[in-house]
Scaffold this active site. Structure first.
Site, PDB file in Angstrom:
ATOM      1  N   ASN A  10     -13.009  16.203  50.094  1.00 18.26           N
ATOM      2  CA  ASN A  10     -11.841  15.405  50.475  1.00 18.26           C
ATOM      3  C   ASN A  10     -11.286  14.769  49.207  1.00 18.26           C
ATOM      4  O   ASN A  10     -11.888  13.832  48.674  1.00 18.26           O
ATOM      5  CB  ASN A  10     -12.281  14.339  51.493  1.00 18.26           C
ATOM      6  N   TRP A  11     -10.153  15.282  48.763  1.00 15.81           N
ATOM      7  CA  TRP A  11      -9.561  14.762  47.517  1.00 15.81           C
ATOM      8  C   TRP A  11      -8.849  13.420  47.722  1.00 15.81           C
ATOM      9  O   TRP A  11      -8.412  12.811  46.754  1.00 15.81           O
ATOM     10  CB  TRP A  11      -8.590  15.800  46.932  1.00 15.81           C
ATOM     11  N   LYS A  12      -8.692  13.002  48.980  1.00 17.14           N
ATOM     12  CA  LYS A  12      -7.988  11.738  49.284  1.00 17.14           C
ATOM     13  C   LYS A  12      -6.635  11.727  48.548  1.00 17.14           C
ATOM     14  O   LYS A  12      -6.031  12.785  48.401  1.00 17.14           O
ATOM     15  CB  LYS A  12      -8.885  10.545  48.930  1.00 17.14           C
ATOM     16  N   HIS A  96     -10.488   9.815  59.576  1.00 18.61           N
ATOM     17  CA  HIS A  96     -11.247   9.263  58.437  1.00 18.61           C
ATOM     18  C   HIS A  96     -11.194   7.739  58.494  1.00 18.61           C
ATOM     19  O   HIS A  96     -10.183   7.159  58.902  1.00 18.61           O
ATOM     20  CB  HIS A  96     -10.656   9.769  57.119  1.00 18.61           C
ATOM     21  N   GLU A  98     -10.720   5.637  56.300  1.00 20.33           N
ATOM     22  CA  GLU A  98      -9.615   5.043  55.535  1.00 20.33           C
ATOM     23  C   GLU A  98      -8.326   5.060  56.344  1.00 20.33           C
ATOM     24  O   GLU A  98      -7.449   4.212  56.124  1.00 20.33           O
ATOM     25  CB  GLU A  98      -9.473   5.786  54.194  1.00 20.33           C
ATOM     26  N   GLU A 166     -19.706   9.335  58.515  1.00 17.75           N
ATOM     27  CA  GLU A 166     -19.475   8.688  57.227  1.00 17.75           C
ATOM     28  C   GLU A 166     -19.603   7.173  57.401  1.00 17.75           C
ATOM     29  O   GLU A 166     -18.639   6.514  57.835  1.00 17.75           O
ATOM     30  CB  GLU A 166     -18.068   9.018  56.710  1.00 17.75           C
ATOM     31  N   GLY A 172     -17.729   5.816  48.601  1.00 18.80           N
ATOM     32  CA  GLY A 172     -17.267   5.394  47.279  1.00 18.80           C
ATOM     33  C   GLY A 172     -18.058   4.252  46.669  1.00 18.80           C
ATOM     34  O   GLY A 172     -17.620   3.650  45.688  1.00 18.80           O
ATOM     35  N   SER A 211     -20.901   8.994  49.408  1.00 20.22           N
ATOM     36  CA  SER A 211     -21.660   9.009  48.148  1.00 20.22           C
ATOM     37  C   SER A 211     -22.619  10.192  48.032  1.00 20.22           C
ATOM     38  O   SER A 211     -23.716  10.046  47.496  1.00 20.22           O
ATOM     39  CB  SER A 211     -22.387   7.673  47.947  1.00 20.22           C
ATOM     40  N   GLY A 232     -16.281  13.087  48.792  1.00 17.00           N
ATOM     41  CA  GLY A 232     -15.081  12.499  48.196  1.00 17.00           C
ATOM     42  C   GLY A 232     -15.084  12.681  46.695  1.00 17.00           C
ATOM     43  O   GLY A 232     -14.795  13.751  46.167  1.00 17.00           O
ATOM     44  N   GLY A 233     -15.439  11.618  45.980  1.00 16.43           N
ATOM     45  CA  GLY A 233     -15.337  11.588  44.515  1.00 16.43           C
ATOM     46  C   GLY A 233     -15.907  12.797  43.804  1.00 16.43           C
ATOM     47  O   GLY A 233     -15.287  13.339  42.874  1.00 16.43           O
TER      48      GLY A 233
HETATM   49  P1  13P Z   1     -17.329   9.539  48.478  1.00 15.70           P
HETATM   50  O1  13P Z   1     -18.069  10.877  48.406  1.00 15.70           O
HETATM   51  O2  13P Z   1     -16.433   9.328  47.296  1.00 15.70           O
HETATM   52  O3  13P Z   1     -18.236   8.425  48.790  1.00 15.70           O
HETATM   53  O4  13P Z   1     -16.311   9.681  49.731  1.00 15.70           O
HETATM   54  C1  13P Z   1     -16.789  10.082  50.957  1.00 15.70           C
HETATM   55  C2  13P Z   1     -15.641  10.341  51.856  1.00 15.70           C
HETATM   56  O5  13P Z   1     -14.975   9.423  52.300  1.00 15.70           O
HETATM   57  C3  13P Z   1     -15.319  11.737  52.172  1.00 15.70           C
HETATM   58  O6  13P Z   1     -14.391  11.829  53.209  1.00 15.70           O
END
Ligand code: 13P
Length: 248
Positions: A10-12, A96, A98, A166, A172, A211, A232-233
């Site tokens: 997920n590149w957000k 998600h 977020e 999640e 993050g 994470s 994510g990251g």
């Molecule tokens: P991180 O891997 O950066 O913690 O993000 C997880 C996430 O929200 C994937 O959708």
């Protein structure tokens, strides 16, 4: 039950055209040495068509990060499921945390988006997860099971989809639940999926997200009922994402 895991990045709200080099590097590495897992990247909607062009003939699948519950019309700024599909997406992340926290999306909103994604031919990845306050109050399982029951419409029966657990406090932050906590919640997610959709819901993968890094991926992916990862990251960097993919 399929043993092939799904590793989705997920590149957000990250990534410009120049960053598609990451997708190309990933595709090239997986062409040299195929992955045991299904692999997907979910960039911003603006990048899907270009990424699709760059990844044609590759094993890397593409997903969106959200879609409208509506099919078309006067919804300025929104992107429909059919538009994502048309641009080259085969999957879509929905609900998600977020979006739940930042855009007030409720379980009912998420279920409506799933209802829009399915007829467009998109495979939804439906996200659930407790906040730190909910975990500290001993309510993680209750909250997550409730989200599964209310966010998964019955029309998912017989369709390809995934659920992603999640924990909000693990996203993050570099923090992760213990393996026992992941196992407990994934078992509760599965039970809620089966209670909601019947025995057919035994095979849909339950991804863990929050994470996930190359150095913890193998142990997390080995937990019972962990059917993949939502990253994510670490998915913004081809070497890190590959490290996770190779752990599956
Ligand atoms: P991180 O891997 O950066 O913690 O993000 C997880 C996430 O929200 C994937 O959708």
């Amino acid at each position: 039950m399929s043993t092939q895991k799904l590793i989705a990045g997920n590149w957000k709200m990250n990534g410009l055209a120049a960053d598609l080099v990451v997708a190309r590097e990933l595709a090239e590495a997986l062409a040299r040495e195929p992955a045991a897992a299904r692999v997907a990247l979910c960039p911003a909607a603006t990048l899907i068509a270009q990424m699709n062009w760059q990844l044609k003939d590759s094993a890397v699948e593409i997903g969106g990060q959200d879609c409208s519950p509506e099919t078309s019309g006067a919804y300025t700024g929104d992107v429909s499921a059919a538009m994502l599909k048309d641009a080259g997406a085969g999957l879509v992340i929905l609900g998600h945390s977020e979006r739940r926290a930042g855009h007030g999306e409720t379980d009912a909103d998420v279920a409506a988006k799933v209802e829009a994604a399915l007829p467009a031919g998109l495979e939804p990845i439906i996200c659930v997860g407790e906040t730190l306050a909910e975990r500290e109050a001993g309510r993680a399982v209750e909250v997550v099971a409730g989200q599964v029951m209310a966010s998964l419409p019955e029309s998912l029966n017989g369709k390809a989809f995934a659920v992603a657990y999640e924990p909000v406090w693990a996203i993050g932050t570099g923090l992760t639940p213990t393996l026992e906590q992941i196992e407990e919640v994934h078992a509760a997610v599965r039970a809620a999926m089966v209670a909601r959709l019947g025995e057919g819901a035994r095979t849909a993968p339950i991804l863990y997200g929050g994470s996930v890094k190359p150095n913890n991926a193998a142990e997390i992916l080995a937990v019972p009922e962990v059917g993949g990862a939502l990253v994510g990251g670490a998915s913004l960097n081809a070497a890190d994402f590959l490290g996770i993919i190779r752990a599956a």
